[in-house]
Design a protein around this motif. Structure first.
Motif, PDB file in Angstrom:
ATOM      1  N   LEU A 130       4.483 -20.552  10.695  1.00 60.63           N
ATOM      2  CA  LEU A 130       3.646 -20.714   9.510  1.00 60.63           C
ATOM      3  C   LEU A 130       3.427 -19.408   8.758  1.00 60.63           C
ATOM      4  O   LEU A 130       2.732 -19.392   7.738  1.00 60.63           O
ATOM      5  CB  LEU A 130       2.295 -21.315   9.902  1.00 60.63           C
ATOM      6  N   THR A 131       3.979 -18.311   9.243  1.00 57.62           N
ATOM      7  CA  THR A 131       3.818 -17.007   8.605  1.00 57.62           C
ATOM      8  C   THR A 131       5.180 -16.380   8.360  1.00 57.62           C
ATOM      9  O   THR A 131       6.209 -16.902   8.794  1.00 57.62           O
ATOM     10  CB  THR A 131       2.973 -16.075   9.489  1.00 57.62           C
ATOM     11  N   VAL A 132       5.167 -15.251   7.668  1.00 54.57           N
ATOM     12  CA  VAL A 132       6.381 -14.455   7.435  1.00 54.57           C
ATOM     13  C   VAL A 132       6.105 -13.033   7.913  1.00 54.57           C
ATOM     14  O   VAL A 132       5.049 -12.470   7.620  1.00 54.57           O
ATOM     15  CB  VAL A 132       6.765 -14.456   5.940  1.00 54.57           C
ATOM     16  N   ASP A 133       7.026 -12.470   8.675  1.00 58.81           N
ATOM     17  CA  ASP A 133       6.866 -11.090   9.139  1.00 58.81           C
ATOM     18  C   ASP A 133       7.172 -10.122   8.003  1.00 58.81           C
ATOM     19  O   ASP A 133       8.251 -10.172   7.405  1.00 58.81           O
ATOM     20  CB  ASP A 133       7.803 -10.798  10.314  1.00 58.81           C
ATOM     21  N   HIS A 134       6.235  -9.233   7.717  1.00 57.22           N
ATOM     22  CA  HIS A 134       6.437  -8.222   6.669  1.00 57.22           C
ATOM     23  C   HIS A 134       6.850  -6.899   7.318  1.00 57.22           C
ATOM     24  O   HIS A 134       6.210  -5.875   7.114  1.00 57.22           O
ATOM     25  CB  HIS A 134       5.166  -8.060   5.843  1.00 57.22           C
ATOM     26  N   ARG A 135       7.908  -6.951   8.088  1.00 57.21           N
ATOM     27  CA  ARG A 135       8.491  -5.747   8.683  1.00 57.21           C
ATOM     28  C   ARG A 135       9.671  -5.296   7.839  1.00 57.21           C
ATOM     29  O   ARG A 135      10.568  -6.077   7.532  1.00 57.21           O
ATOM     30  CB  ARG A 135       8.957  -6.009  10.107  1.00 57.21           C
ATOM     31  N   LEU A 136       9.691  -4.025   7.493  1.00 62.62           N
ATOM     32  CA  LEU A 136      10.775  -3.506   6.654  1.00 62.62           C
ATOM     33  C   LEU A 136      12.129  -3.639   7.343  1.00 62.62           C
ATOM     34  O   LEU A 136      13.155  -3.843   6.683  1.00 62.62           O
ATOM     35  CB  LEU A 136      10.501  -2.048   6.300  1.00 62.62           C
ATOM     36  N   GLU A 137      12.148  -3.529   8.651  1.00 63.84           N
ATOM     37  CA  GLU A 137      13.401  -3.615   9.402  1.00 63.84           C
ATOM     38  C   GLU A 137      14.078  -4.965   9.205  1.00 63.84           C
ATOM     39  O   GLU A 137      15.311  -5.045   9.159  1.00 63.84           O
ATOM     40  CB  GLU A 137      13.137  -3.383  10.887  1.00 63.84           C
ATOM     41  N   GLN A 161      12.994   7.672  10.752  1.00 66.37           N
ATOM     42  CA  GLN A 161      12.576   9.026  11.082  1.00 66.37           C
ATOM     43  C   GLN A 161      13.789   9.872  11.459  1.00 66.37           C
ATOM     44  O   GLN A 161      14.815   9.351  11.924  1.00 66.37           O
ATOM     45  CB  GLN A 161      11.574   9.006  12.230  1.00 66.37           C
ATOM     46  N   LEU A 162      13.683  11.159  11.249  1.00 69.42           N
ATOM     47  CA  LEU A 162      14.767  12.076  11.572  1.00 69.42           C
ATOM     48  C   LEU A 162      14.338  13.027  12.686  1.00 69.42           C
ATOM     49  O   LEU A 162      13.205  13.521  12.698  1.00 69.42           O
ATOM     50  CB  LEU A 162      15.172  12.889  10.341  1.00 69.42           C
ATOM     51  N   TYR A 163      15.243  13.264  13.618  1.00 70.76           N
ATOM     52  CA  TYR A 163      15.008  14.253  14.676  1.00 70.76           C
ATOM     53  C   TYR A 163      16.306  15.012  14.896  1.00 70.76           C
ATOM     54  O   TYR A 163      17.328  14.425  15.280  1.00 70.76           O
ATOM     55  CB  TYR A 163      14.550  13.587  15.968  1.00 70.76           C
ATOM     56  N   LEU A 164      16.295  16.301  14.617  1.00 70.88           N
ATOM     57  CA  LEU A 164      17.485  17.149  14.741  1.00 70.88           C
ATOM     58  C   LEU A 164      18.650  16.561  13.946  1.00 70.88           C
ATOM     59  O   LEU A 164      19.811  16.578  14.382  1.00 70.88           O
ATOM     60  CB  LEU A 164      17.879  17.315  16.214  1.00 70.88           C
ATOM     61  N   GLY A 165      18.315  16.035  12.773  1.00 72.07           N
ATOM     62  CA  GLY A 165      19.344  15.509  11.887  1.00 72.07           C
ATOM     63  C   GLY A 165      19.795  14.098  12.187  1.00 72.07           C
ATOM     64  O   GLY A 165      20.640  13.560  11.476  1.00 72.07           O
ATOM     65  N   ASN A 166      19.247  13.465  13.225  1.00 74.87           N
ATOM     66  CA  ASN A 166      19.652  12.116  13.603  1.00 74.87           C
ATOM     67  C   ASN A 166      18.528  11.115  13.301  1.00 74.87           C
ATOM     68  O   ASN A 166      17.355  11.395  13.554  1.00 74.87           O
ATOM     69  CB  ASN A 166      19.993  12.055  15.094  1.00 74.87           C
ATOM     70  N   GLU A 167      18.913   9.952  12.793  1.00 73.38           N
ATOM     71  CA  GLU A 167      17.942   8.906  12.527  1.00 73.38           C
ATOM     72  C   GLU A 167      17.601   8.161  13.808  1.00 73.38           C
ATOM     73  O   GLU A 167      18.456   7.963  14.675  1.00 73.38           O
ATOM     74  CB  GLU A 167      18.496   7.907  11.509  1.00 73.38           C
ATOM     75  N   TYR A 168      16.350   7.753  13.921  1.00 77.00           N
ATOM     76  CA  TYR A 168      15.954   6.947  15.071  1.00 77.00           C
ATOM     77  C   TYR A 168      14.759   6.079  14.686  1.00 77.00           C
ATOM     78  O   TYR A 168      14.069   6.321  13.698  1.00 77.00           O
ATOM     79  CB  TYR A 168      15.591   7.831  16.271  1.00 77.00           C
ATOM     80  N   GLY A 169      14.537   5.030  15.503  1.00 73.82           N
ATOM     81  CA  GLY A 169      13.392   4.151  15.292  1.00 73.82           C
ATOM     82  C   GLY A 169      13.609   3.145  14.186  1.00 73.82           C
ATOM     83  O   GLY A 169      14.650   3.096  13.539  1.00 73.82           O
ATOM     84  N   PRO A 170      12.595   2.308  13.919  1.00 73.17           N
ATOM     85  CA  PRO A 170      12.697   1.271  12.886  1.00 73.17           C
ATOM     86  C   PRO A 170      12.596   1.846  11.478  1.00 73.17           C
ATOM     87  O   PRO A 170      12.179   2.997  11.286  1.00 73.17           O
ATOM     88  CB  PRO A 170      11.497   0.365  13.194  1.00 73.17           C
ATOM     89  N   LEU A 171      12.972   1.044  10.505  1.00 76.40           N
ATOM     90  CA  LEU A 171      12.808   1.442   9.106  1.00 76.40           C
ATOM     91  C   LEU A 171      11.325   1.577   8.771  1.00 76.40           C
ATOM     92  O   LEU A 171      10.500   0.765   9.197  1.00 76.40           O
ATOM     93  CB  LEU A 171      13.449   0.409   8.181  1.00 76.40           C
ATOM     94  N   ARG A 172      11.004   2.606   8.008  1.00 79.53           N
ATOM     95  CA  ARG A 172       9.628   2.877   7.627  1.00 79.53           C
ATOM     96  C   ARG A 172       9.547   3.164   6.136  1.00 79.53           C
ATOM     97  O   ARG A 172      10.554   3.514   5.508  1.00 79.53           O
ATOM     98  CB  ARG A 172       9.075   4.078   8.411  1.00 79.53           C
ATOM     99  N   CYS A 173       8.339   3.039   5.610  1.00 76.66           N
ATOM    100  CA  CYS A 173       8.089   3.354   4.212  1.00 76.66           C
ATOM    101  C   CYS A 173       7.515   4.761   4.113  1.00 76.66           C
ATOM    102  O   CYS A 173       6.618   5.132   4.878  1.00 76.66           O
ATOM    103  CB  CYS A 173       7.114   2.334   3.626  1.00 76.66           C
ATOM    104  N   GLY A 194       3.982   8.171   4.471  1.00 80.79           N
ATOM    105  CA  GLY A 194       3.133   7.450   5.397  1.00 80.79           C
ATOM    106  C   GLY A 194       3.822   7.011   6.662  1.00 80.79           C
ATOM    107  O   GLY A 194       3.222   7.003   7.728  1.00 80.79           O
ATOM    108  N   GLY A 195       5.099   6.596   6.579  1.00 75.58           N
ATOM    109  CA  GLY A 195       5.835   6.200   7.773  1.00 75.58           C
ATOM    110  C   GLY A 195       5.430   4.858   8.342  1.00 75.58           C
ATOM    111  O   GLY A 195       5.564   4.624   9.551  1.00 75.58           O
ATOM    112  N   LEU A 196       4.942   3.923   7.514  1.00 74.08           N
ATOM    113  CA  LEU A 196       4.516   2.616   7.994  1.00 74.08           C
ATOM    114  C   LEU A 196       5.719   1.685   8.101  1.00 74.08           C
ATOM    115  O   LEU A 196       6.580   1.657   7.226  1.00 74.08           O
ATOM    116  CB  LEU A 196       3.485   2.020   7.028  1.00 74.08           C
ATOM    117  N   CYS A 197       5.759   0.895   9.183  1.00 76.39           N
ATOM    118  CA  CYS A 197       6.863  -0.046   9.397  1.00 76.39           C
ATOM    119  C   CYS A 197       6.689  -1.346   8.617  1.00 76.39           C
ATOM    120  O   CYS A 197       7.620  -2.140   8.534  1.00 76.39           O
ATOM    121  CB  CYS A 197       6.981  -0.389  10.880  1.00 76.39           C
ATOM    122  N   LEU A 198       5.495  -1.551   8.085  1.00 74.41           N
ATOM    123  CA  LEU A 198       5.177  -2.797   7.396  1.00 74.41           C
ATOM    124  C   LEU A 198       5.225  -2.618   5.887  1.00 74.41           C
ATOM    125  O   LEU A 198       5.001  -1.523   5.379  1.00 74.41           O
ATOM    126  CB  LEU A 198       3.777  -3.275   7.801  1.00 74.41           C
TER     127      LEU A 198
END
Length: 413
Positions: free
Chosen positions: A170-177, A196-208, A211-215
Motif C-alpha cells: 500500500l506504500t511506495v519506497d522513496h529510496r534513491l537507490e 559516497q567516495l573513499y580513496l576515490g572509490n564509490e561505496y554504499g547506496p545512492l544518496r542526495c 546532506g547524504g540522505l538515502c531518501l
C-alpha cells in the motif's frame, strides 16, 4: 518530465470505484457492521529513533461513537529523534485541521487524501522552523470502517494481507537507490545524486547531496534541501467484509524480510503475537542492524471472536517428483503488489506525485468567519492581496507558496 511515481504506471485494471458509489451500496443493502480493529506492536531499538502512533479511538464528531476511526503510524527518525517525536505529536492534528468539522462521512473520506498531503507539508514546515536537522519517515494509516487510507514518505512500509494469502503493498519506497523517477525529480530540482567516495572509490547506496540522505522524501531534514519533499504517496482502498491484516513497519523489518515472508511469518496468530514474531524473524534473519519496529493491525468482522488469517498451508514434499523432475520454482508473478480480487478489495484512490500543484485541488477556500482566503496548507486566513496564490489552484499564503516553489526547484524572484 513526468513527476508522478513509477508506482502509478501500473498495468491496466478495473477502474477506480467512486467512494460515494460504495457507501451508497452499503446504504441500499443490508446493514454492514463496522469491523473490529485489533492491533499489536513490537520493537527492538538500536539507535532509539523509531516511534509509534496508536490512536484506535478517534472520533470525527467528538462524543459520537458512530463516527469513530483509528490511526496507526510509524515514524523512523534519522540524525536524531526530534523529527520523529514532532511528527508523532503533530501530524494527526494537522491532517484533521484541514477537513471541515461538519463534513459527512462520505465527504470526510473523500477529503482525507488531500488533507494528508496538506498535513504532511505543514508538519514539515513547522518542524523546519525550529532549525533542527533531524528527519523522519512517516507511514500513516487511517481506518474508517472498511476503508483504509495510507500516506507515506520514506521507506517505512505498509502491506495488506487478505483472505486467500494475497499480499498487497500500500506504500511506495522513496529510496534513491531503487526509485529512478525520484532520482530524476531530485536532480531536476537542483540536488545531486551519487554514492559516497573513499580513496576515490564509490561505496554504499545512492544518496542526495548536500546532506547524504538515502531518501527522496521525508519530514524534516532542514540541512538537506527543499528537493527532499514531505509530499506523501497516498492510497485508499475498501476491504470486503472478509477483512484483512495490515503490517506497518520500519525498514529494519523490510531490509530483512520480503512482503510475502513478513505476512507468512505471522499468519494464524493474533495481532499482538504476530507483531512480536515478525520482529523476531527479522532479527533471526539479519541481526539487529537498525531500529526494528512493527505494528500489526487486524480488521475483521466483529462477529469473529479471534480474528486472524488462517496459517499458510505447507505442502508435503513429493520425493519421486523431486527426483525425476527437480524442484519446482513457484511463479512469483502470481502474487504482486497489485490489489487482488481474491479479497474483493476495491481501490478508491492513489496518487504519488511530488508536485503540490497536482495534489491540493483547485478550489479556493474562504473562511466562514472572516470572509478571507484560507491557506490550503497551514489554514491561515489572509486577505487576498497579502497571499501569493496560483490563479489555477488553491490559495497559498506567502510562506507556503515559497515552500511550494522551493520544493519544485523554482528560484525566488
Amino acid at each position: 518530465m513526468s513527476q508522478t511515481e513509477v508506482s502509478r504506471a501500473r498495468p491496466p485494471g478495473p477502474p477506480l470505484v467512486p467512494l460515494g458509489t460504495l457507501i451508497g451500496r452499503e446504504l441500499r443493502g443490508e446493514k454492514v457492521e463496522k469491523p473490529k480493529v485489533t492491533y499489536g506492536q513490537s520493537a527492538l531499538a538500536k539507535k532509539g529513533e523509531d516511534y509509534f502512533l496508536i490512536r484506535p479511538d478517534c472520533q470525527r464528531v467528538p462524543g459520537d461513537p458512530s463516527t469513530s476511526f483509528s490511526v496507526f503510524a510509524i515514524f523512523d527518525g534519522h540524525n536524531g529523534m526530534s523529527a520523529a517525536v514532532f511528527a508523532k505529536e503533530n501530524l494527526l492534528r494537522n491532517v484533521l485541521s484541514v477537513i471541515p468539522e461538519d463534513a459527512t462521512r462520505e465527504h470526510w473520506l473523500q477529503a482525507l487524501p488531500q488533507a494528508l498531503v496538506a498535513g504532511f507539508v505543514k508538519t514539515d514546515s513547522d518542524f523546519q522552523q525550529r532549525g533542527e536537522t533531524s528527519g523522519t519517515t512517516a507511514t500513516f494509516v487511517v481506518i474508517d470502517g472498511w476503508t483504509v487510507t495510507v500516506a507515506s514518505v520514506g521507506d517505512s512500509r505498509c502491506i495488506l494481507d487478505t483472505q486467500g494469502g494475497v499480499v498487497s503493498l500500500l506504500t511506495v519506497d522513496h529510496r534513491l537507490e531503487e526509485n529512478e523517477e525520484e532520482r530524476q525529480r531530485v536532480t531536476a530540482s537542483g540536488g545531486e545524486v551519487g554514492r559516497q567516495l573513499y580513496l576515490g572509490n564509490e561505496y554504499g547506496p545512492l544518496r542526495c547531496w548536500p546532506g547524504g540522505l538515502c531518501l527522496s522524501r521525508s519530514i524534516g531534514d532542514t540541512d538537506v534541501g527543499e528537493f527532499i519533499v514531505p509530499v506523501p504517496h497516498v492510497k485508499q482502498v475498501k476491504l470486503s467484509s472478509a477483512g484483512g491484516r495490515l503490517i506497518i513497519a520500519s525498514d529494519g523489518i523490510w531490509d530483512a524480510l520480503s512482503n510475502d515472508n513478513a505476512a507468512k511469518t505471522c499468519r494464524g496468530l493474533p495481532a499482538d503475537l504476530a507483531a512480536k514474531l515478525v520482529v523476531k524473524e527479522a532479527l533471526r534473519s539479519s541481526g539487529l542492524q537498525d531500529d526494528t519496529t512493527c505494528l500489526v493491525v487486524d480488521i475483521f468482522p466483529s462477529i469473529h471472536p479471534v480474528p486472524v488469517l488462517p496459517p499458510t498451508p505447507r505442502k508435503k514434499p513429493n520425493v519421486l517428483s523431486s527426483i525425476f523432475f527437480g524442484k519446482k520454482v513457484p511463479n512469483s508473478s502470481t502474487k504482486s503488489s497489485k490489489l487482488s480480487a481474491v479479497g474483493a478489495v476495491e481501490e478508491l484512490f492513489e496518487e504519488g506525485s511530488a508536485m503540490l500543484s497536482e495534489r491540493l485541488g483547485k478550489d479556493l477556500v474562504v473562511s466562514p468567519d472572516s470572509g478571507m482566503l484560507r491557506c490550503v496548507i497551514c489554514q491561515a486566513d489572509e486577505p487576498p492581496t497579502d497571499g501569493l496564490s496560483d490563479s489555477s489552484g488553491p490559495f497559498l499564503c506567502g510562506n507556503c507558496k515559497r515552500k511550494k516553489d522551493a520544493m519544485e526547484g523554482k528560484k525566488p524572484i
